[in-house]
Design an enzyme around this catalytic site. Structure first.
Site, PDB file in Angstrom:
ATOM      1  N   SER A 155       0.793  -1.230   0.000  1.00 17.05           N
ATOM      2  CA  SER A 155       0.000   0.000   0.000  1.00 17.05           C
ATOM      3  C   SER A 155       0.823   1.278   0.000  1.00 17.05           C
ATOM      4  CB  SER A 155      -0.981   0.012   1.184  1.00 17.05           C
ATOM      5  OG  SER A 155      -1.986  -0.931   0.990  1.00 17.05           O
ATOM      6  N   ASP A 200      -6.910  -0.176   3.572  1.00 15.45           N
ATOM      7  CA  ASP A 200      -5.538   0.318   3.573  1.00 15.45           C
ATOM      8  C   ASP A 200      -5.440   1.686   4.226  1.00 15.45           C
ATOM      9  OD1 ASP A 200      -5.125  -1.977   2.170  1.00 15.45           O
ATOM     10  OD2 ASP A 200      -4.722  -1.005   0.256  1.00 15.45           O
TER      11      ASP A 200
END
Length: 467
Positions: A155, A200
């Site tokens: 991420s 995320d």
């Protein structure tokens, strides 16, 4: 703002940090003035799907990993300028050795066909701008750096979006809670075309040192989960890159889950047009996961569904189906609804079981958790089909090297694995994986020092002020 939900702001002695000093020097060299503040946002690692932990290195010669570091300042308030329309965003990216980028604030466009690094920053900027309904915004100068490997499933893109959101909020004198920032950044990353669910961004803001987090949605909430002692998590990068915004793999899976939810909802007599997620369907029905798995078995068939069959199931036209699909999935001709729904509901069950084991900590807790990670990987590989040969090989090597559990992490099709390794086997584990996976390949060997290391959960995003 709830207690404990305020965004951390920390004093920073830049001279004590080599990375921050380099960032500051680069900023001054580029913009001829010192930065006003610094922002950091971490990437994340999934211990099990929908059960993420924000992890950072605890003992590593290179220091803390998995952060995007961004220095910024509010430069462009000048009384003698006739109009704010000249105000710009100036970005300099030392992480990817990219060209500098700038754009007038009133001319921001995000091209979903070209997921360039600057567009992730613009997502965060635009999200805050729209949330506060700011017709104008101050211009900003930014110097971007980071230690999250690109396209590794950790991420880095969401961390950059979160950094941009923090910067824009701070530069415009606004205040938001961590929860609010997480929700805004989750929504605004979709400007680049990724149909993400918000996990995320949530863990990037809500992470706490020493804790894994159970992230739940509608409403967003995060529950601390203490992983039993006696093992560490090891990240291993397959060195197979996958940019989820540059491919259709990720969005196809999202659309398959969406269509599966709608087909199941229609058979249950619900307003299927309003159902977007399999989790929402379960909540609407008010049943447990076992019931949902049984429903999937009864309603959906394992053979792929054609576009025509989907239209028949929902009693809609091809044009109406196109309205359900995302922009970059319009050409998909078949959908594996049964497999995707089975994965999502079975994985949700593993998430709850993971938390239960952590809470109760039976004597064999580590082995039980490892088993869940292995089951998760098998389902990701066979039912969600988001693995790849490199990940399959790496997971196998990790298990043979002493891990009690190992799985892919992130979107899949490349990126990293996360393995649970008993503390007393860590050194031999690292040595074996290094020899078998990395040293056997020259390209991987060159990246090994940035690709294989042990971690513990770390803290979330924050603003830093130099003292």
């Amino acid at each position: 703002m709830a207690d404990g939900d305020a965004l951390p702001q920390h004093p920073l002695q830049v001279s004590e940090s080599e990375r921050f000093m380099k960032l500051k020097d680069a900023f001054i060299s580029k913009y001829s003035m010192p930065p006003a503040f610094y922002v950091r946002a971490p990437g994340r690692v999934n211990l099990i799907d929908f059960f993420p932990a924000d992890l950072c290195v605890v003992s590593d010669e290179h220091g803390e990993r998995f952060h995007q570091d961004t220095a910024t300042m509010e430069k462009q308030y000048q009384d003698n300028w006739p109009t704010i329309l000249f105000f710009k965003i100036y970005l300099s990216n030392g992480l990817y050795f990219c060209r500098d980028y700038n754009v007038p604030i009133n001319e921001i466009q995000i091209d979903t066909t070209k997921p360039l690094w600057q567009y992730y920053f613009l997502c965060g900027f635009k999200g805050i701008q729209e949330h506060f309904n700011l017709p104008t915004s101050c211009g900003i100068n930014c110097m971007i750096d980071g230690t999250i490997p690109a396209s590794s499933g950790l991420s880095s893109s969401s961390a950059l979006v979160c950094c941009a959101g923090l910067i824009t909020m701070r530069a415009n004198g606004k205040v938001l809670s961590k929860m609010e920032l997480a929700e805004i950044c989750a929504r605004c990353e979709r400007y680049i075309g990724t149909e993400g669910g918000g996990m995320d961004q949530s863990i990037s803001f809500l992470a706490e040192k020493g804790m894994a987090k159970l992230i739940e949605f509608n409403p967003l909430r995060a529950t601390n989960v203490k992983v039993p002692s006696g093992a560490v998590f090891v990240i291993a990068n397959s060195c197979k890159e996958m940019n989820k915004a540059a491919t259709t793999h990720f969005n196809i899976r999202v659309m398959e889950c969406r269509i599966a939810a709608k087909v199941l909802a229609k058979t249950k007599g619900l307003e299927w047009q309003k159902v977007l997620k399999l989790g929402d369907l379960q909540q609407e029905l008010g049943v447990d996961l076992e019931t949902m798995l049984s429903t999937v078995e009864q309603v959906l068939h394992p053979e792929p569904y054609s576009r025509e069959e989907v239209c028949q199931c929902l009693a809609i036209s091809q044009k109406e189906l196109s309205n359900i699909l995302s922009q970059n999935t319009q050409d998909v001709t078949s959908f594996k609804l049964y497999q995707r729904a089975q994965h999502v509901y079975s994985e949700a069950g593993r998430v709850l079981e993971f938390k239960r084991i952590c809470d109760e900590t039976p004597a064999n807790a580590l082995q039980l958790l490892g088993d869940l990670m292995n089951q998760s990987y098998t389902s990701c590989r066979d039912m969600y089909e988001c693995s790849c040969p490199e990940l399959d090989q790496l997971v196998d090597i990790c298990m043979q090297s002493g891990a009690v559990g190992s799985r892919l992490t992130g979107a899949g099709w490349g990126g990293c694995t996360v393995s649970m390794v008993p503390t007393n086997k860590l050194e031999s584990f690292l040595a074996t994986v290094q020899d078998v996976y990395y040293e056997a390949n020259a390209d991987r060997a060159a990246k090994q020092t940035q690709s294989l290391f042990a971690t513990h959960p770390g803290g979330g995003a924050a603003v830093y002020h130099e003292v």
